[in-house]
Design a protein around this motif. Structure first.
Motif, mmCIF file in Angstrom:
data_model
loop_
_atom_site.group_PDB
_atom_site.id
_atom_site.type_symbol
_atom_site.label_atom_id
_atom_site.label_comp_id
_atom_site.label_asym_id
_atom_site.label_seq_id
_atom_site.Cartn_x
_atom_site.Cartn_y
_atom_site.Cartn_z
ATOM 1 N N UNK A 68 26.171 97.750 -64.292
ATOM 2 C CA UNK A 68 25.305 96.705 -63.747
ATOM 3 C C UNK A 68 23.947 96.728 -64.439
ATOM 4 N N UNK A 69 23.363 95.551 -64.627
ATOM 5 C CA UNK A 69 21.976 95.431 -65.078
ATOM 6 C C UNK A 69 21.207 94.720 -63.966
ATOM 7 N N UNK A 70 19.895 94.943 -63.928
ATOM 8 C CA UNK A 70 19.070 94.387 -62.859
ATOM 9 C C UNK A 70 18.761 92.908 -63.057
ATOM 10 N N UNK A 71 18.662 92.488 -64.326
ATOM 11 C CA UNK A 71 18.270 91.109 -64.601
ATOM 12 C C UNK A 71 18.829 90.678 -65.952
ATOM 13 N N UNK A 72 18.755 89.395 -66.213
ATOM 14 C CA UNK A 72 19.212 88.881 -67.512
ATOM 15 C C UNK A 72 18.417 89.504 -68.653
ATOM 16 N N UNK A 73 17.140 89.765 -68.420
ATOM 17 C CA UNK A 73 16.279 90.352 -69.461
ATOM 18 C C UNK A 73 16.734 91.751 -69.861
ATOM 19 N N UNK A 74 17.495 92.415 -68.999
ATOM 20 C CA UNK A 74 17.957 93.784 -69.281
ATOM 21 C C UNK A 74 19.246 93.834 -70.099
ATOM 22 N N UNK A 75 19.810 92.684 -70.423
ATOM 23 C CA UNK A 75 21.053 92.653 -71.193
ATOM 24 C C UNK A 75 20.716 92.923 -72.656
ATOM 25 N N UNK A 76 21.484 93.818 -73.278
ATOM 26 C CA UNK A 76 21.167 94.291 -74.625
ATOM 27 C C UNK A 76 21.859 93.522 -75.751
ATOM 28 N N UNK A 77 22.441 92.378 -75.445
ATOM 29 C CA UNK A 77 23.142 91.595 -76.468
ATOM 30 C C UNK A 77 23.082 90.114 -76.092
ATOM 31 N N UNK A 78 23.368 89.231 -77.044
ATOM 32 C CA UNK A 78 23.376 87.793 -76.721
ATOM 33 C C UNK A 78 24.455 87.470 -75.685
ATOM 34 N N UNK A 79 24.166 86.496 -74.861
ATOM 35 C CA UNK A 79 25.080 86.055 -73.811
ATOM 36 C C UNK A 79 25.361 84.568 -74.018
ATOM 37 N N UNK A 80 26.647 84.209 -73.962
ATOM 38 C CA UNK A 80 27.023 82.810 -74.151
ATOM 39 C C UNK A 80 26.889 81.988 -72.876
ATOM 40 N N UNK A 81 27.226 82.598 -71.737
ATOM 41 C CA UNK A 81 27.236 81.845 -70.483
ATOM 42 C C UNK A 81 26.638 82.678 -69.355
ATOM 43 N N UNK A 82 25.843 82.012 -68.514
ATOM 44 C CA UNK A 82 25.308 82.623 -67.303
ATOM 45 C C UNK A 82 26.088 82.004 -66.138
ATOM 46 N N UNK A 83 26.853 82.833 -65.422
ATOM 47 C CA UNK A 83 27.635 82.396 -64.267
ATOM 48 C C UNK A 83 26.858 82.818 -63.024
ATOM 49 N N UNK A 84 26.350 81.840 -62.286
ATOM 50 C CA UNK A 84 25.467 82.128 -61.156
ATOM 51 C C UNK A 84 26.254 82.149 -59.851
ATOM 52 N N UNK A 85 26.365 83.347 -59.275
ATOM 53 C CA UNK A 85 27.032 83.565 -57.999
ATOM 54 C C UNK A 85 25.973 83.775 -56.925
ATOM 55 N N UNK A 86 25.059 82.834 -56.826
ATOM 56 C CA UNK A 86 23.990 82.872 -55.817
ATOM 57 C C UNK A 86 23.960 81.509 -55.144
ATOM 58 N N UNK A 87 23.311 81.439 -53.961
ATOM 59 C CA UNK A 87 23.246 80.131 -53.330
ATOM 60 C C UNK A 87 22.215 79.249 -54.035
#
Length: 194
Positions: free
Chosen positions: A65-84
Motif C-alpha cells: 500500500x502507498x499513502x497517496x498518488x504522490x508516493x507511487x514510484x513509477x508512472x501510472x496509466x489509470x487512477x481508479x477511484x473507489x471513494x464516494x
C-alpha cells in the motif's frame, strides 16, 4: 464526452491501453468490492497499486500500500477511484500533479463528479464515471457470462477461460446499448403486473 452512456469502443480502448492502475480506496478486506476489483484486474495482468493511507505498511495480494498518488514510484496509466463522490475532486487534483500525467481517471459505481471530470478532460485525460472496470472487462470479454449474467454478446464461441495474468480479448462485439427485445418485453410485463 457524454458521461451518461459510454460507447463500448471508448471503454475497450481504455482497458486495452492501460497497463498500470492505481486504485485509490483499495481495501485488504476480502469482502469489500474494491478487494474483488483489485484482485480481478491483477489477475488479468494489470500492474495494480493499492492507495490507502490507513493501510501503509501492509500489502494487498503482494502489492504494498502507498499513502497517496504522490508516493507511487513509477508512472501510472489509470487512477481508479473507489471513494464516494465528495472525495473525487481532491484525488483528481492530486492526479493532475503527477508527472507524467495518467491517461485515465475512472470513478467506480456510484461515484460521479462532473466538475472533476471536466477538469481532468481539460488536462487531456479520459474519464469514466459510475462504472466498474472489472464489470466492463468481464462484459466486453464475454467472461462475465460464465457467471450466469447475460452479457448480450452474440457468439457461437465461448471466450477462453483466463489463466493467471492472461488478458482476454476485449474485441467481442456486443449489442449497442445492451438492451434486447426480450429484456424490454420482460420489463414491460413486470411493470404492467405491478
Amino acid at each position: 464526452m457524454n458521461h451518461d452512456a459510454y460507447p463500448d469502443d471508448y471503454i475497450r480502448q481504455i482497458l486495452n491501453g492501460v497497463k498500470s492502475i492505481a486504485m485509490v480506496g483499495a481495501s485488504p478486506v476480502n469482502v469489500r468490492p474494491s478487494y474483488f476489483a483489485f484482485k480481478y484486474l491483477a489477475q488479468r495482468g494489470y500492474d495494480m497499486i493499492p492507495v490507502n493511507p490507513g493501510h501503509v505498511g501492509n500489502s494487498l495480494l503482494g502489492k504494498p500500500f502507498v499513502a497517496s498518488l504522490a508516493d507511487i514510484d513509477r508512472p501510472v496509466d489509470m487512477i481508479d477511484i473507489f471513494r464516494n463522490s465528495s472525495h473525487i475532486m481532491p484525488v483528481v487534483d492530486e492526479a493532475l500533479k503527477l508527472m507524467p500525467l495518467p491517461k485515465v481517471i475512472w470513478m467506480q459505481l456510484g461515484a460521479r463528479d462532473d466538475d472533476a471530470a471536466a477538469k481532468a478532460e481539460a488536462a487531456g485525460l479520459k474519464v469514466v464515471m459510475n462504472r466498474c472496470p472489472k464489470i466492463e472487462y468481464g462484459r466486453l470479454s464475454s467472461e462475465i457470462s460464465w457467471m450466469g449474467v447475460n452479457s448480450r454478446t452474440l457468439s457461437s464461441k465461448r471466450a477462453p477461460m483466463p489463466t493467471q495474468g492472461m488478458r482476454l480479448s476485449l474485441n467481442r462485439m456486443s449489442v449497442g446499448g445492451g438492451e434486447t427485445t426480450a429484456s424490454d418485453r420482460a420489463a414491460k410485463n413486470k411493470n404492467e403486473h405491478s
